[in-house]
Write a protein that holds these residues in place. Structure first.
Motif, PDB file in Angstrom:
ATOM      1  N   ASN A 172      -0.545  -8.321   1.829  1.00  0.00           N
ATOM      2  CA  ASN A 172      -0.109  -7.941   0.468  1.00  0.00           C
ATOM      3  C   ASN A 172      -0.950  -6.811  -0.132  1.00  0.00           C
ATOM      4  OD1 ASN A 172      -2.196  -9.141  -1.632  1.00  0.00           O
ATOM      5  ND2 ASN A 172      -1.937 -10.736  -0.077  1.00  0.00           N
ATOM      6  N   ARG A 173      -2.133  -6.518   0.436  1.00  0.00           N
ATOM      7  CA  ARG A 173      -2.954  -5.403  -0.061  1.00  0.00           C
ATOM      8  C   ARG A 173      -2.261  -4.056   0.154  1.00  0.00           C
ATOM      9  NH1 ARG A 173      -4.879  -1.628  -1.689  1.00  0.00           N
ATOM     10  NH2 ARG A 173      -7.012  -0.851  -1.691  1.00  0.00           N
ATOM     11  N   GLN A 174      -1.388  -4.003   1.168  1.00  0.00           N
ATOM     12  CA  GLN A 174      -0.712  -2.725   1.494  1.00  0.00           C
ATOM     13  C   GLN A 174       0.694  -2.687   0.877  1.00  0.00           C
ATOM     14  OE1 GLN A 174      -3.181  -1.295   2.588  1.00  0.00           O
ATOM     15  NE2 GLN A 174      -4.289  -3.049   3.392  1.00  0.00           N
TER      16      GLN A 174
ATOM     17  N   THR B  68      -2.854   0.725  -7.195  1.00  0.00           N
ATOM     18  CA  THR B  68      -3.600   0.027  -6.142  1.00  0.00           C
ATOM     19  C   THR B  68      -4.157  -1.305  -6.642  1.00  0.00           C
ATOM     20  OG1 THR B  68      -4.159   2.029  -4.941  1.00  0.00           O
ATOM     21  CG2 THR B  68      -5.686   0.191  -4.708  1.00  0.00           C
ATOM     22  N   HIS B  69      -4.068  -2.318  -5.816  1.00  0.00           N
ATOM     23  CA  HIS B  69      -4.593  -3.672  -6.057  1.00  0.00           C
ATOM     24  C   HIS B  69      -3.715  -4.528  -6.956  1.00  0.00           C
ATOM     25  CE1 HIS B  69      -8.323  -3.780  -3.839  1.00  0.00           C
ATOM     26  NE2 HIS B  69      -8.715  -2.630  -4.344  1.00  0.00           N
ATOM     27  N   LEU B  70      -2.645  -3.998  -7.543  1.00  0.00           N
ATOM     28  CA  LEU B  70      -1.748  -4.889  -8.299  1.00  0.00           C
ATOM     29  C   LEU B  70      -1.027  -5.794  -7.305  1.00  0.00           C
ATOM     30  CD1 LEU B  70      -0.157  -2.422 -10.896  1.00  0.00           C
ATOM     31  CD2 LEU B  70      -1.666  -4.360 -11.416  1.00  0.00           C
TER      32      LEU B  70
ATOM     33  N   LEU C  44     -11.334   3.757 -13.208  1.00  0.00           N
ATOM     34  CA  LEU C  44     -11.825   2.388 -13.347  1.00  0.00           C
ATOM     35  C   LEU C  44     -11.038   1.498 -12.387  1.00  0.00           C
ATOM     36  CD1 LEU C  44     -13.651   0.382 -14.969  1.00  0.00           C
ATOM     37  CD2 LEU C  44     -11.708   0.113 -16.542  1.00  0.00           C
ATOM     38  N   GLU C  45     -11.746   0.858 -11.457  1.00  0.00           N
ATOM     39  CA  GLU C  45     -11.083  -0.015 -10.481  1.00  0.00           C
ATOM     40  C   GLU C  45     -11.130  -1.454 -10.992  1.00  0.00           C
ATOM     41  OE1 GLU C  45     -12.613  -0.076  -6.449  1.00  0.00           O
ATOM     42  OE2 GLU C  45     -10.658  -0.795  -5.761  1.00  0.00           O
ATOM     43  N   GLY C  46     -10.002  -1.923 -11.512  1.00  0.00           N
ATOM     44  CA  GLY C  46      -9.957  -3.230 -12.155  1.00  0.00           C
ATOM     45  C   GLY C  46     -10.405  -3.076 -13.598  1.00  0.00           C
TER      46      GLY C  46
ATOM     47  N   SER D  29     -10.172   7.677   0.669  1.00  0.00           N
ATOM     48  CA  SER D  29     -10.865   7.065   1.826  1.00  0.00           C
ATOM     49  C   SER D  29     -11.468   5.697   1.522  1.00  0.00           C
ATOM     50  CB  SER D  29     -11.950   8.013   2.340  1.00  0.00           C
ATOM     51  OG  SER D  29     -13.096   7.984   1.495  1.00  0.00           O
ATOM     52  N   ASP D  30     -12.026   5.506   0.307  1.00  0.00           N
ATOM     53  CA  ASP D  30     -12.733   4.255  -0.016  1.00  0.00           C
ATOM     54  C   ASP D  30     -13.946   4.042   0.887  1.00  0.00           C
ATOM     55  OD1 ASP D  30     -13.196   1.965  -1.495  1.00  0.00           O
ATOM     56  OD2 ASP D  30     -11.780   0.708  -0.393  1.00  0.00           O
ATOM     57  N   LEU D  31     -14.464   5.111   1.494  1.00  0.00           N
ATOM     58  CA  LEU D  31     -15.635   4.957   2.368  1.00  0.00           C
ATOM     59  C   LEU D  31     -16.823   4.456   1.548  1.00  0.00           C
ATOM     60  CD1 LEU D  31     -15.237   8.156   4.595  1.00  0.00           C
ATOM     61  CD2 LEU D  31     -14.920   5.773   5.312  1.00  0.00           C
TER      62      LEU D  31
ATOM     63  N   ALA E 218      -6.009  -4.172 -12.051  1.00  0.00           N
ATOM     64  CA  ALA E 218      -6.463  -5.361 -11.317  1.00  0.00           C
ATOM     65  C   ALA E 218      -7.339  -4.983 -10.128  1.00  0.00           C
ATOM     66  CB  ALA E 218      -5.258  -6.145 -10.820  1.00  0.00           C
ATOM     67  N   HIS E 219      -8.052  -5.992  -9.599  1.00  0.00           N
ATOM     68  CA  HIS E 219      -8.773  -5.785  -8.344  1.00  0.00           C
ATOM     69  C   HIS E 219      -8.393  -6.948  -7.415  1.00  0.00           C
ATOM     70  CE1 HIS E 219     -12.736  -4.821  -6.077  1.00  0.00           C
ATOM     71  NE2 HIS E 219     -11.788  -3.989  -5.704  1.00  0.00           N
ATOM     72  N   TYR E 220      -9.334  -7.801  -7.039  1.00  0.00           N
ATOM     73  CA  TYR E 220      -9.012  -8.943  -6.186  1.00  0.00           C
ATOM     74  C   TYR E 220      -8.851 -10.201  -7.043  1.00  0.00           C
ATOM     75  CZ  TYR E 220      -9.787  -6.543  -1.778  1.00  0.00           C
ATOM     76  OH  TYR E 220      -9.671  -5.688  -0.707  1.00  0.00           O
TER      77      TYR E 220
ATOM     78  N   SER F 181      -9.322  10.530  -3.273  1.00  0.00           N
ATOM     79  CA  SER F 181      -8.905   9.871  -4.520  1.00  0.00           C
ATOM     80  C   SER F 181      -9.557   8.502  -4.747  1.00  0.00           C
ATOM     81  CB  SER F 181      -7.378   9.719  -4.556  1.00  0.00           C
ATOM     82  OG  SER F 181      -6.921   9.005  -3.433  1.00  0.00           O
ATOM     83  N   HIS F 182     -10.513   8.116  -3.891  1.00  0.00           N
ATOM     84  CA  HIS F 182     -11.205   6.848  -4.196  1.00  0.00           C
ATOM     85  C   HIS F 182     -12.568   6.738  -3.530  1.00  0.00           C
ATOM     86  CE1 HIS F 182     -11.285   2.804  -5.883  1.00  0.00           C
ATOM     87  NE2 HIS F 182     -11.930   2.452  -4.788  1.00  0.00           N
ATOM     88  N   LEU F 183     -13.617   6.877  -4.323  1.00  0.00           N
ATOM     89  CA  LEU F 183     -14.985   6.673  -3.825  1.00  0.00           C
ATOM     90  C   LEU F 183     -15.790   5.908  -4.888  1.00  0.00           C
ATOM     91  CD1 LEU F 183     -15.737  10.135  -2.179  1.00  0.00           C
ATOM     92  CD2 LEU F 183     -15.521   7.946  -0.979  1.00  0.00           C
TER      93      LEU F 183
ATOM     94  N   SER G  17      -4.475   5.064  -5.671  1.00  0.00           N
ATOM     95  CA  SER G  17      -5.680   5.785  -5.232  1.00  0.00           C
ATOM     96  C   SER G  17      -6.093   5.452  -3.804  1.00  0.00           C
ATOM     97  CB  SER G  17      -6.839   5.474  -6.182  1.00  0.00           C
ATOM     98  OG  SER G  17      -7.129   4.087  -6.167  1.00  0.00           O
ATOM     99  N   HIS G  18      -5.884   4.221  -3.364  1.00  0.00           N
ATOM    100  CA  HIS G  18      -6.260   3.875  -1.985  1.00  0.00           C
ATOM    101  C   HIS G  18      -5.411   2.718  -1.492  1.00  0.00           C
ATOM    102  CE1 HIS G  18      -8.748   1.405  -4.602  1.00  0.00           C
ATOM    103  NE2 HIS G  18      -9.278   0.723  -3.622  1.00  0.00           N
ATOM    104  N   ASN G  19      -4.389   3.048  -0.730  1.00  0.00           N
ATOM    105  CA  ASN G  19      -3.413   2.080  -0.237  1.00  0.00           C
ATOM    106  C   ASN G  19      -2.845   2.506   1.100  1.00  0.00           C
ATOM    107  OD1 ASN G  19      -2.649   0.642  -3.122  1.00  0.00           O
ATOM    108  ND2 ASN G  19      -1.818  -0.413  -1.333  1.00  0.00           N
TER     109      ASN G  19
END
Ligand SMILES: [Zn+2]
Length: 366
Positions: free
Chosen positions: A238-240, A206-208, A142-144, A307-309, A168-170, A14-16, A227-229
């Protein structure tokens, strides 16, 4: 590859950040992982040069047939710690370039876009009996959301197949603040969610940051996933997600994709300094995160793989028993060893996200 096909479980990732790697790292995803590594020997412009783990052949080898593929472009102020564009217009144009790469790969027969129940079913049929050239089937995300200039632009993105958005992202964002920051969604963020709801889009949690996470859950009535948490229970950052957050996501029928970024798997990982072998970071730790979500749910229906690999890091920040993304095929055996049934394993490896998308596309709510 062919002989072992009966044993391999279909994987939904769910995240690449596939197009980011193609367009910013200059990685031709049609090459083998090995060939990409060789092409980057001696390069020092990114921390993960020569240590990539993802490419189309590796995805096929690992039977990672269905993926959520990102567009990603941040907007930042000059002089800040996070790289990005200085205007929304530039960020928008950047994501358009990424979209164009996905389209070109579709023309080349390497990718197939999932935008509807029909295209999802076609994709599942293709991966029932995959061959060496079966297209990787992708849902665009769309990530962020910084790059979304206006709601007209969101509409245009939707028409191009965008189905999932993480606001959001970082750090500080146009619509909401992300990881390592605070604050509820701003007025534009609320408008973004209302419009996403009208288009029937998936809200990616994810990332909020924590405040925006709870605010978004309060106002969004559409489908939500993460998607990736990973779990804050094991990685105190706080990322998790805290147990409370995971429990609420489960109640809202979300699926959470577990990431294979060592920084998100174990406590106190220092980017660029910690070593996966010395820290004994293995895929078993990802299984612990998956198991924690299943324990909180009381079933295996809400955990998946995100995975976010190659998400800005490579082998230097991956489980040490993973050389390429194809090694995710080790996960089913590890889940089995932990007592998960064949049905549980298929749910975690792909069916939870497939079921989520079927309900989403059929407009039944998720
Ligand atoms: Zn991310």
């Amino acid at each position: 590859m062919q002989s072992s096909d009966q044993q391999r479980v279909l994987i939904f990732d769910s995240h690449l950040d596939i197009s980011m790697n193609a367009m910013e790292w200059n990685r031709d995803q049609r090459w083998s992982v090995e060939r990409i590594r060789k092409s980057e020997q001696g390069m020092k412009d990114k921390p993960d040069r020569g240590r990539n783990t993802v490419s189309f052949p590796a995805l096929r080898e690992g039977k990672v047939g269905l993926i959520v593929a990102t567009q990603i472009a941040r907007v930042v102020k000059p002089g800040g710690p996070i790289p990005g564009w200085y205007s929304q217009e530039q960020a928008w144009a950047h994501t358009r370039g990424q979209l164009e790469w996905y389209r070109t790969m579709e023309e080349a027969g390497e990718l197939k876009q999932i935008t509807s129940a029909a295209t999802l079913n076609e994709s599942l049929e293709l991966w029932e009996d995959p061959g060496e050239h079966t297209p990787i089937c992708y849902l665009l995300s769309l990530e962020g959301a910084d790059s979304i200039l206006s709601m007209k632009h969101l509409e245009s993105a939707y028409q191009n197949g965008l189905r999932a958005v993480g606001p959001a992202h970082y750090g500080p964002g146009v619509y909401a603040n992300g990881t390592d920051s605070a604050g509820r969604l701003n007025a534009r963020g609320v408008e973004l969610l209302r419009t996403m709801e009208q288009f029937n889009m998936i809200l990616d949690m994810t990332h909020l940051n924590d405040d925006a996470f709870w605010h978004a859950l309060e106002i969004y009535k559409g489908a939500i996933w993460a998607s990736h948490n990973n779990c804050r229970r094991f990685v105190d950052h706080n990322r998790q997600f805290s147990d409370e957050m995971i429990t609420e996501l489960i109640r809202r029928n979300a699926v959470i994709g577990i990431a294979l970024d060592a920084w998100m798997m174990v406590n106190d990982w220092v980017r660029g300094a910690s070593d996966p072998v010395k820290r004994n970071v293995t895929l078993d730790i990802a299984v612990n995160h998956i198991d924690h979500i299943c324990q909180l749910a009381g079933n295996a229906l809400h955990a998946g793989i995100g995975s976010d690999l190659d998400g800005g890091y490579g082998k230097e920040q991956c489980p040490c028993d993973l050389d390429t993304i194809a090694d995710m095929q080790k996960l089913p055996g590890m889940l089995e060893a932990k007592g998960y049934s064949g049905e549980d394993i298929r749910n975690i490896m792909h069916l939870n996200f497939v079921r989520f998308l079927k309900q989403f596309f059929n407009g039944q709510g998720v």
